[in-house]
Design an enzyme around this catalytic site. Structure first.
Site, PDB file in Angstrom:
ATOM      1  N   GLY A  17       0.838  -1.190   0.000  1.00 36.50           N
ATOM      2  CA  GLY A  17       0.000   0.000   0.000  1.00 36.50           C
ATOM      3  C   GLY A  17       0.869   1.235   0.000  1.00 36.50           C
ATOM      4  N   PHE A  20       1.801   5.532   5.119  1.00 33.49           N
ATOM      5  CA  PHE A  20       0.813   5.824   6.168  1.00 33.49           C
ATOM      6  C   PHE A  20      -0.429   4.933   6.085  1.00 33.49           C
ATOM      7  CE2 PHE A  20       2.878   9.827   4.818  1.00 33.49           C
ATOM      8  CZ  PHE A  20       3.747   9.958   5.889  1.00 33.49           C
ATOM      9  N   THR A  24       3.582  -1.531   7.961  1.00 29.92           N
ATOM     10  CA  THR A  24       4.516  -1.957   9.008  1.00 29.92           C
ATOM     11  C   THR A  24       3.764  -2.369  10.260  1.00 29.92           C
ATOM     12  OG1 THR A  24       6.265  -0.559   8.103  1.00 29.92           O
ATOM     13  CG2 THR A  24       6.489  -1.237  10.416  1.00 29.92           C
ATOM     14  N   GLU A  91       9.851  -2.789   4.356  1.00 26.07           N
ATOM     15  CA  GLU A  91      10.352  -1.927   3.275  1.00 26.07           C
ATOM     16  C   GLU A  91      10.992  -2.753   2.161  1.00 26.07           C
ATOM     17  OE1 GLU A  91       9.292   0.979   3.296  1.00 26.07           O
ATOM     18  OE2 GLU A  91       9.084   1.621   5.365  1.00 26.07           O
TER      19      GLU A  91
END
Length: 192
Positions: A17, A20, A24, A91
């Site tokens: 996505g 924000f 994570t 990441e």
């Protein structure tokens, strides 16, 4: 029968996505559930990601879990020898394409792999190895942020700075989540 084989053969899960969107946060949640189930876990992140911590994966909401920063995805293969049951990768978009082979090898060796990352870059284009990881995954979850302009679900990470570099680490000072409409308007106003 299917569930038994699924566990035995390993698996790949991708959480993707915009910035924000809670990627994570979801990765940390899944890894903590695995810990609670007394499974041996290992979490990796790119060494370049030092925004909140050098040695922890940290969500925007300040939830965190210990991790190992690495530059070379092949270092994750040590998890096989260490009898790790669940590997988390944060990441994932920042790793080079060899991460695909590494993830395949981990899953083929019975390890549950959970990778989180941006599916698109600031230009709205597929980001790094993420499309390939989604293609080989047994499960893909796309999460959305909330558009800061209109409140709709946001799938774009709009860069507020004028840098044209692909990788610019930053937070709310450099990026904002936008829906398709607001993103297209912003790009048009910027003359991109």
């Amino acid at each position: 029968m299917f569930l038994e084989n699924y566990k035995k053969s390993g698996s790949v899960e991708v959480i993707c996505g915009s910035m924000f969107s809670g990627k994570t946060e979801e990765l940390i949640r899944r890894m903590k559930r695995a810990q609670f189930a007394k499974q041996k876990i290992m979490i990796y992140k790119p060494a370049i990601d030092v925004r909140y911590s050098e040695k922890e994966v940290v969500s925007h909401d300040a939830h965190k879990i210990p991790s190992t920063p690495i530059n070379d995805p092949k270092l994750m293969l040590q998890a096989i020898a260490d009898k790790v049951e669940v590997v988390g990768i944060d990441e994932a978009q920042f790793f080079d394409p060899c991460i695909l082979e590494v993830v395949q090898e981990l899953a083929d060796n019975g390890i549950r792999v959970i990778a989180a990352g941006l599916d698109t870059d600031f230009l709205g284009k597929p980001f790094g190895p993420m499309p390939a990881l989604m293609a080989i995954a047994e499960d893909v979850q796309k999460v959305h942020a909330i558009c800061v302009k209109c409140g709709s679900p946001a799938q774009h990470s709009h860069r507020l700075s004028s840098s044209s570099q692909l990788v610019v680490l930053g937070e709310k000072d450099i990026y904002e989540p936008l829906c398709r409409h607001c993103y297209n308007e912003a790009i048009k106003n910027e003359g991109r």
